[in-house]
Design a protein around this motif. Structure first.
Motif, short mmCIF file in Angstrom:
data_model
loop_
_atom_site.label_atom_id
_atom_site.label_comp_id
_atom_site.label_asym_id
_atom_site.label_seq_id
_atom_site.Cartn_x
_atom_site.Cartn_y
_atom_site.Cartn_z
N PHE A 1 75.43 -17.01 27.38
CA PHE A 1 74.30 -17.40 26.62
C PHE A 1 74.47 -17.30 25.07
O PHE A 1 75.30 -16.41 24.73
CB PHE A 1 72.94 -17.01 26.90
CG PHE A 1 72.67 -15.63 27.00
CD1 PHE A 1 72.36 -14.89 25.83
CD2 PHE A 1 73.07 -14.77 28.23
CE1 PHE A 1 72.20 -13.72 25.87
CE2 PHE A 1 72.93 -13.18 28.15
CZ PHE A 1 72.51 -12.87 26.91
N VAL A 2 74.14 -17.96 24.13
CA VAL A 2 74.01 -17.52 22.71
C VAL A 2 72.84 -16.90 22.36
O VAL A 2 71.71 -17.29 23.16
CB VAL A 2 74.33 -18.93 21.74
CG1 VAL A 2 75.81 -19.40 22.15
CG2 VAL A 2 73.43 -20.13 22.22
N PHE A 3 72.95 -16.43 21.18
CA PHE A 3 71.55 -15.89 20.70
C PHE A 3 71.86 -15.61 19.08
O PHE A 3 73.11 -15.83 18.64
CB PHE A 3 71.06 -14.53 21.29
CG PHE A 3 71.92 -13.34 21.26
CD1 PHE A 3 71.68 -12.44 20.13
CD2 PHE A 3 72.92 -13.29 22.09
CE1 PHE A 3 72.84 -11.25 19.90
CE2 PHE A 3 74.01 -11.99 21.88
CZ PHE A 3 73.73 -11.12 21.13
N THR A 4 70.91 -15.24 18.38
CA THR A 4 71.24 -14.88 16.95
C THR A 4 70.54 -13.50 16.26
O THR A 4 69.85 -13.04 17.06
CB THR A 4 70.56 -16.12 15.99
OG1 THR A 4 69.26 -15.91 16.24
CG2 THR A 4 70.89 -17.47 16.35
N LEU A 5 71.28 -13.00 15.35
CA LEU A 5 71.02 -11.62 14.87
C LEU A 5 71.55 -11.88 13.25
O LEU A 5 72.54 -12.06 13.15
CB LEU A 5 71.86 -10.71 15.61
CG LEU A 5 71.24 -9.26 15.12
CD1 LEU A 5 69.77 -8.78 15.29
CD2 LEU A 5 72.27 -8.14 15.78
N ASN A 6 70.32 -11.72 12.48
CA ASN A 6 70.87 -11.67 11.02
C ASN A 6 71.39 -12.80 10.46
O ASN A 6 72.43 -12.69 9.81
CB ASN A 6 71.33 -10.39 10.70
CG ASN A 6 70.59 -9.30 11.01
OD1 ASN A 6 69.50 -9.05 10.96
ND2 ASN A 6 71.36 -7.96 11.48
N GLY B 1 61.82 -9.12 18.65
CA GLY B 1 63.22 -8.94 18.18
C GLY B 1 64.25 -8.53 19.00
O GLY B 1 65.48 -8.09 18.63
N THR B 2 64.28 -8.46 20.66
CA THR B 2 65.13 -8.06 21.17
C THR B 2 65.37 -9.09 22.43
O THR B 2 64.22 -9.62 22.99
CB THR B 2 64.78 -6.80 22.07
OG1 THR B 2 64.61 -5.65 21.21
CG2 THR B 2 65.63 -6.41 22.90
N VAL B 3 66.58 -9.63 22.65
CA VAL B 3 66.72 -10.38 23.57
C VAL B 3 66.57 -9.87 24.98
O VAL B 3 66.83 -8.79 25.47
CB VAL B 3 68.11 -11.04 23.60
CG1 VAL B 3 68.57 -12.13 24.54
CG2 VAL B 3 68.52 -11.72 22.34
N VAL C 1 71.56 -21.17 9.90
CA VAL C 1 70.00 -21.26 9.98
C VAL C 1 69.47 -20.67 11.36
O VAL C 1 70.03 -21.27 12.30
CB VAL C 1 69.49 -22.95 9.86
CG1 VAL C 1 67.94 -22.80 10.05
CG2 VAL C 1 70.06 -23.15 8.40
N THR C 2 68.82 -19.74 11.03
CA THR C 2 68.10 -19.18 12.45
C THR C 2 66.44 -19.20 12.45
O THR C 2 65.88 -18.46 13.28
CB THR C 2 68.39 -17.72 12.69
OG1 THR C 2 68.21 -17.07 11.61
CG2 THR C 2 69.99 -17.77 12.91
N GLU C 3 65.88 -19.72 11.28
CA GLU C 3 64.44 -19.71 11.38
C GLU C 3 63.73 -20.62 12.39
O GLU C 3 64.59 -21.70 12.81
CB GLU C 3 63.94 -20.17 9.78
CG GLU C 3 64.17 -21.31 9.73
CD GLU C 3 63.52 -22.03 8.31
OE1 GLU C 3 62.07 -22.29 8.37
OE2 GLU C 3 64.10 -22.19 7.52
N SER C 4 62.53 -20.18 12.80
CA SER C 4 61.74 -21.10 13.39
C SER C 4 62.33 -21.54 14.88
O SER C 4 62.39 -22.53 15.37
CB SER C 4 61.43 -22.45 12.93
OG SER C 4 60.74 -22.21 11.59
N GLY C 5 63.06 -20.37 15.58
CA GLY C 5 63.68 -20.75 16.83
C GLY C 5 64.78 -21.75 16.78
O GLY C 5 65.54 -22.15 17.67
#
Length: 323
Positions: A89-94, A59-61, A115-119
């Protein structure tokens, strides 16, 4: 005399056979050794000394220079993806998409409720100027954001005829000037698809229709990787297919690498390396690598808590935090 000649001939044939076997052993030995050497982590880091891996660690980049393996925790989040030029870079959170500079000094939220499920998360356009994602409140819709202007527009709506109204859950990559959109849906089966937005048609191959998921398309547009679902064992190795834009057809999917349950495949910015997760560890394999059967690639992490890998190979200088 005839008996002697007969036995001499037999001995000669036996000797020739043994010599052939010896030659085959030598060839196989050196071929296998060269494959093993090519597949070793030491050889890999020597070949790409300026590579930085991003991934999600519990859960941590997290990030690390491959040559000097020293993982650093960057920020809470998942699904990190380097921009095509490596400056951010981009990343997702909540269910929100965030943008961070490669020096780790600037961070901002750029998209809400995706949508952030399954990568899945946010994806880059080839020019690195825009970010694309699937709307979480209506996964038939795909949005795109211009990072310079901040403008968000609707890129595709599968709810509009003649499209079939598919809800997308994995993958949102566009190639060939925005004409082709690679994604995945659980509607009408369980499959990865390319959507030809010009001709308004869906493109896939046999294995994709039967359950390939988690697609990723190389930046040079030459190949696509996916996990191949075995309905009996539920194993998901990595398969590869190639798309011909002239014929608008895909080659039959072929086994590339991986065993057991693999997921969240991605491709390095130079389109040479495929990364994936299996059993909470990250593996890497060259797109032209050869295997003697089902096997994993080079193992990069061993924590059983790693996921969502993404690799950038820098031409000149590695960002300071990763040196």
């Amino acid at each position: 005399m005839k008996k002697k000649l007969k036995w001499l001939l037999v001995y000669a044939l036996l000797a020739l056979g043994l010599m052939s076997l010896g030659l085959l052993f030598i060839v196989h030995h050196y071929s296998t050794s060269s494959i093993q050497a090519f597949s070793s982590k030491d050889h890999l880091t020597a070949k790409i000394p300026k590579a930085v891996l991003l991934w999600s660690e519990d859960g941590t980049v997290t990030g690390s220079n491959l040559s000097k393996w020293q993982p650093i925790s960057i920020t809470k989040g998942e699904n990190p993806r380097w921009s095509p030029e490596g400056a951010r870079f981009v990343f997702t959170l909540n269910n929100d998409a965030w943008l961070m500079s490669s020096d780790l000094k600037k961070k901002e939220r750029i998209l809400k409720n995706v949508v952030t499920e399954s990568g899945t998360g946010a994806y880059w356009t080839k020019d690195g100027k825009r970010v694309i994602a699937i709307k979480n409140d209506n996964p038939r819709k795909v949005i795109i954001k211009n990072l310079a202007s901040g403008k968000i527009t609707l890129f595709h709506d599968d709810g509009k005829p003649p499209f079939k109204g598919y809800r997308f859950t994995q993958g949102a990559e566009i190639r060939y000037g925005g004409r082709y959109f690679l994604t995945f849906t659980r509607d009408d089966g369980h499959r990865s698809i390319i959507i030809d937005l010009k001709e308004k048609q869906y493109i896939d191959n046999k294995f994709m229709r039967e359950g390939d998921c988690g697609p990723a398309w190389s930046l040079d547009e030459s190949f696509i990787v996916m996990t191949r679902r075995n309905r009996r064992s539920m194993n998901r190795p990595i398969y590869v297919t190639r798309f011909n834009p002239k014929t608008r057809k895909l080659t039959p999917s072929e086994y590339l690498i991986g065993r057991g349950r693999c997921s969240n495949a991605s491709i390095s910015n130079d389109s040479n390396y495929v990364l994936y997760e299996s059993s909470g560890n990250i593996f890497l394999w060259h797109i032209n690598g050869h295997t003697d059967g089902d096997q994993h690639g080079i193992q990069l992490t061993h924590t059983k808590k790693s996921d969502h890998p993404n690799l950038y190979i820098f031409n000149k200088h590695i960002p300071p935090p990763f040196k």
